[in-house]
Design a protein around this motif. Structure first.
Motif, PDB file in Angstrom:
ATOM      1  N   ASP A   7       0.835  -1.204   0.000  1.00 55.10           N
ATOM      2  CA  ASP A   7       0.000   0.000   0.000  1.00 55.10           C
ATOM      3  C   ASP A   7       0.869   1.254   0.000  1.00 55.10           C
ATOM      4  OD1 ASP A   7      -2.700   1.265   0.286  1.00 55.10           O
ATOM      5  OD2 ASP A   7      -1.793   1.998   2.144  1.00 55.10           O
ATOM      6  N   ALA A   8       1.919   1.244   0.832  1.00 56.31           N
ATOM      7  CA  ALA A   8       2.853   2.374   0.876  1.00 56.31           C
ATOM      8  C   ALA A   8       3.559   2.533  -0.472  1.00 56.31           C
ATOM      9  CB  ALA A   8       3.874   2.167   1.992  1.00 56.31           C
ATOM     10  N   LEU A   9       3.889   1.402  -1.115  1.00 61.37           N
ATOM     11  CA  LEU A   9       4.569   1.453  -2.411  1.00 61.37           C
ATOM     12  C   LEU A   9       3.692   2.126  -3.465  1.00 61.37           C
ATOM     13  CD1 LEU A   9       6.991   0.641  -4.190  1.00 61.37           C
ATOM     14  CD2 LEU A   9       5.913  -1.599  -4.497  1.00 61.37           C
ATOM     15  N   MET A  10       2.395   1.837  -3.453  1.00 62.04           N
ATOM     16  CA  MET A  10       1.501   2.462  -4.425  1.00 62.04           C
ATOM     17  C   MET A  10       1.406   3.979  -4.183  1.00 62.04           C
ATOM     18  SD  MET A  10       0.763   0.073  -6.480  1.00 62.04           S
ATOM     19  CE  MET A  10      -0.409   0.985  -7.475  1.00 62.04           C
ATOM     20  N   HIS A  11       1.408   4.402  -2.928  1.00 56.68           N
ATOM     21  CA  HIS A  11       1.430   5.835  -2.634  1.00 56.68           C
ATOM     22  C   HIS A  11       2.758   6.459  -3.086  1.00 56.68           C
ATOM     23  CE1 HIS A  11      -2.010   4.919   0.085  1.00 56.68           C
ATOM     24  NE2 HIS A  11      -2.354   6.162  -0.234  1.00 56.68           N
ATOM     25  N   TYR A  12       3.827   5.714  -2.931  1.00 57.82           N
ATOM     26  CA  TYR A  12       5.148   6.205  -3.359  1.00 57.82           C
ATOM     27  C   TYR A  12       5.170   6.424  -4.872  1.00 57.82           C
ATOM     28  CZ  TYR A  12      10.092   6.013  -4.640  1.00 57.82           C
ATOM     29  OH  TYR A  12      11.319   6.274  -5.200  1.00 57.82           O
ATOM     30  N   HIS A  13       4.582   5.498  -5.616  1.00 59.92           N
ATOM     31  CA  HIS A  13       4.508   5.664  -7.071  1.00 59.92           C
ATOM     32  C   HIS A  13       3.862   7.005  -7.440  1.00 59.92           C
ATOM     33  CE1 HIS A  13       5.948   2.071  -9.126  1.00 59.92           C
ATOM     34  NE2 HIS A  13       5.382   1.302  -8.237  1.00 59.92           N
ATOM     35  N   GLU A  14       2.814   7.371  -6.724  1.00 58.93           N
ATOM     36  CA  GLU A  14       2.154   8.651  -6.984  1.00 58.93           C
ATOM     37  C   GLU A  14       3.062   9.820  -6.625  1.00 58.93           C
ATOM     38  OE1 GLU A  14      -1.602   8.868  -4.990  1.00 58.93           O
ATOM     39  OE2 GLU A  14      -2.252   6.902  -5.709  1.00 58.93           O
ATOM     40  N   ALA A  15       3.741   9.716  -5.494  1.00 64.17           N
ATOM     41  CA  ALA A  15       4.557  10.835  -5.008  1.00 64.17           C
ATOM     42  C   ALA A  15       5.720  11.144  -5.939  1.00 64.17           C
ATOM     43  CB  ALA A  15       5.073  10.520  -3.602  1.00 64.17           C
ATOM     44  N   ILE A  16       6.324  10.118  -6.558  1.00 67.27           N
ATOM     45  CA  ILE A  16       7.510  10.391  -7.391  1.00 67.27           C
ATOM     46  C   ILE A  16       7.149  10.987  -8.747  1.00 67.27           C
ATOM     47  CG2 ILE A  16       8.978   8.708  -6.250  1.00 67.27           C
ATOM     48  CD1 ILE A  16       8.491   6.758  -8.554  1.00 67.27           C
ATOM     49  N   GLU A  17       5.856  11.124  -9.020  1.00 69.02           N
ATOM     50  CA  GLU A  17       5.460  11.813 -10.239  1.00 69.02           C
ATOM     51  C   GLU A  17       5.637  13.327 -10.118  1.00 69.02           C
ATOM     52  OE1 GLU A  17       4.724  10.479 -13.250  1.00 69.02           O
ATOM     53  OE2 GLU A  17       5.412   8.649 -12.250  1.00 69.02           O
ATOM     54  N   THR A  18       5.842  13.808  -8.893  1.00 65.48           N
ATOM     55  CA  THR A  18       6.080  15.242  -8.696  1.00 65.48           C
ATOM     56  C   THR A  18       7.347  15.522  -7.897  1.00 65.48           C
ATOM     57  OG1 THR A  18       4.619  15.200  -6.761  1.00 65.48           O
ATOM     58  CG2 THR A  18       3.647  15.858  -8.867  1.00 65.48           C
ATOM     59  N   ASP A  19       8.118  14.489  -7.588  1.00 65.35           N
ATOM     60  CA  ASP A  19       9.371  14.659  -6.832  1.00 65.35           C
ATOM     61  C   ASP A  19      10.459  13.884  -7.568  1.00 65.35           C
ATOM     62  OD1 ASP A  19      11.535  14.550  -5.035  1.00 65.35           O
ATOM     63  OD2 ASP A  19      10.219  14.599  -3.284  1.00 65.35           O
ATOM     64  N   ASN A  20      11.425  14.601  -8.130  1.00 65.00           N
ATOM     65  CA  ASN A  20      12.404  13.934  -9.003  1.00 65.00           C
ATOM     66  C   ASN A  20      13.686  13.521  -8.284  1.00 65.00           C
ATOM     67  OD1 ASN A  20      13.805  16.315  -8.646  1.00 65.00           O
ATOM     68  ND2 ASN A  20      13.971  16.807 -10.828  1.00 65.00           N
ATOM     69  N   LYS A  21      13.683  13.481  -6.964  1.00 61.75           N
ATOM     70  CA  LYS A  21      14.922  13.149  -6.255  1.00 61.75           C
ATOM     71  C   LYS A  21      14.879  11.824  -5.493  1.00 61.75           C
ATOM     72  CE  LYS A  21      16.855  17.792  -5.764  1.00 61.75           C
ATOM     73  NZ  LYS A  21      15.981  18.427  -6.764  1.00 61.75           N
ATOM     74  N   ALA A  22      13.772  11.120  -5.562  1.00 59.88           N
ATOM     75  CA  ALA A  22      13.615   9.907  -4.751  1.00 59.88           C
ATOM     76  C   ALA A  22      13.899   8.643  -5.540  1.00 59.88           C
ATOM     77  CB  ALA A  22      12.208   9.862  -4.176  1.00 59.88           C
TER      78      ALA A  22
END
Length: 504
Positions: free
Chosen positions: A267-282
């Motif tokens: 579940d956390a991984l799916m949220h992470y996928h969304e977050a890296i669409e606007t954060d290019n350093k992770a």
């Protein structure tokens, strides 16, 4: 057309005595009948390389041969070549390649790192051109470019750049080699910001099939420059890669979780996928075995507790492998290297790609558990499911390459097996295939399948170049015919991801 003896003699860097010896050898071989050439080729090849590379060439029975023969990472790649030669410069590589062409003997190119497919970095009865002596790291005057020898592994590259407070967008595993990683595209910690590792190469030094040494960059041989960013060993022998340097300070942590936390983690991984669409350093790397889930968290800026990883903060780990904190890339990779290397093993990889989807991840998890149970008596077996999330930002900054990447967020899945005995190979390979088949079936069912196959994760029968798309494959073939019109790298090269195997 093979090079003449005169061409080789003029390019070989020999003293008068060596020149005379080589001339006699080449003349004697030329005078043989075709039948005698076939019978005596091995002896003449060994002698010629011994003359040209008296301190950097070994043949069976010679001191140091066994240790060189056993250099490949996977024991199924410990083959029996006629000669292993270690040239230290592009001109020496050119001489080695010219000798292979003169004798029409198969050759393999060996970089500094690891690869699990038999015949790609060694062969039976041919020549291995080891690039281990191409091991320089030099900075430009303004320190904006690092000139890197392709025989190095990434830990050593980072160690040498550490004193200057710099790094490059290279490999994440300490023992992976420079050339193999980057010629396949090359996942880096900095994917979203700077693209795959190959996108950060600004110049290649290349020995072509006709022994010419050229540079490929945005201004010289720009078609070759494009092709080498994922096109593999189809164009020449790359002896140096010049890479743009970037800042070295990162935040990183490596945590170990119990398998019982897998649903929370997914579940956390799916949220992470969304977050890296606007954060290019992770960057996040997911490694699951039947016993634990190990996750590497990297943020390419000195920021404490980056919010992009917040979905994982509420899930307690059972152990911390690398404590959370700001450090250099070298410090992180060194921490991984500090773990004792296992005994020599056999290895198998297999890959697939899809857009992010919880159903695909659950299918991977289920197949992983089933195959691990089915193979539980295989000695020394570790069966690992590796998930590499990739943002659409990473795809966009990697678009100027032959890889044919789709401009969407995605994941690159690696099913990996490590085990002890060759007699278990077919069962283990079938288990790895079953894991990937399950992931592909789920991806197709839910409409998220992607055709791309990352070559550095691919199995021997997967043919990743074909996944680049028909247009790119055709262009790669056209470029190969310009730089290697006699198809030396398709015919004499013993293995590698070759265009000839795609039908080009």
């Amino acid at each position: 057309m093979n090079p003449s003896a005169a061409t080789i003699l003029s390019s070989a860097q020999l003293d008068d005595k060596g020149h005379a010896q080589l001339q006699a050898l080449l003349s004697a071989y030329t005078a043989l009948s075709e039948a005698d050439k076939h019978r005596q080729k091995g002896s003449h090849v060994s002698q010629a390389f011994a003359v040209c590379f008296p301190h950097h060439s070994v043949a069976p029975g010679a001191s140091g041969y066994e240790s060189q023969r056993r250099k490949p990472w996977s024991t199924n790649c410990w083959l029996q070549p006629q000669v292993i030669v270690s040239p230290s410069s592009a001109p020496q590589v050119a001489t080695a390649l010219a000798l292979c062409r003169f004798f029409h003997v198969p050759f393999s190119i060996r970089g500094g790192g690891r690869l699990q497919i038999p015949g790609f970095t060694s062969n039976e009865g041919g020549v291995v051109i080891s690039l281990s002596q191409c091991n320089q790291v030099e900075l430009s005057d303004d320190k904006s470019v690092a000139r890197i020898g392709v025989g190095l592994r990434w830990l050593e590259v980072y160690r040498r750049l550490e004193a200057h407070g710099l790094v490059v967008a290279g490999g994440r595993v300490p023992e992976v080699g420079v050339s193999g990683l980057l010629l396949g595209g090359g996942i880096s910690f900095q994917n979203s910001q700077y693209g795959l590792g190959a996108m950060n190469v600004c110049n290649y030094e290349v020995v072509l099939a006709d022994a010419r040494i050229v540079h490929a960059n945005a201004h010289e041989n720009s078609d070759l420059f494009w092709a080498l960013k994922g096109g593999g060993p189809n164009y020449g022998i790359v002896t140096r890669m010049d890479m743009r340097t970037i800042p070295n300070q990162i935040w990183a942590a490596v945590q170990i979780y119990p398998p019982t936390a897998s649903e929370q983690l997914l579940d956390a991984l799916m949220h992470y996928h969304e977050a890296i669409e606007t954060d290019n350093k992770a960057t996040l790397i997911w490694n699951a075995t039947p016993q634990f889930i190990l996750i590497v968290f990297v943020y390419c800026a000195p920021v404490e507790r980056p919010t992009v990883f917040a979905p994982f903060d509420e899930i307690p780990p059972v152990a911390t492998f690398v404590p959370a904190g700001v450090r250099s890339v070298y410090d992180l990779v060194q921490a991984v290297a500090a773990v004792n290397e296992a005994e020599p093993s056999l290895h198998e990889f297999r890959t697939m790609s899809s857009r992010p989807d919880i159903n695909v991840y659950r299918a991977i998890q289920k197949a992983h558990a089933e195959q691990a149970e089915a193979l539980k008596e295989v000695e020394g077996l570790t069966l690992t499911a590796v998930i590499q999330p990739m943002s659409s930002l990473a795809m966009q900054v990697s678009a100027n390459s032959p890889l044919g990447l789709e401009m969407v967020g995605q994941q690159w899945f690696l099913a990996r097996a490590d085990w002890k005995h060759a007699h278990d190979a077919e069962r283990v390979r079938q288990a790895v295939r079953s894991m990937v088949d399950a992931a592909e079936a789920a991806a197709r069912e839910h409409g998220v399948y992607l055709p791309y196959k990352y070559s550095n994760y691919a199995a021997r029968d997967q043919n990743p170049l074909a996944s680049y798309g028909e247009r790119n494959v055709r262009r790669l073939g056209e470029i190969a015919r310009v730089y290697d019109p006699d198809a030396v790298f398709q015919v004499l090269q013993n293995g590698g991801w070759l265009l000839a195997d795609v039908g080009v």
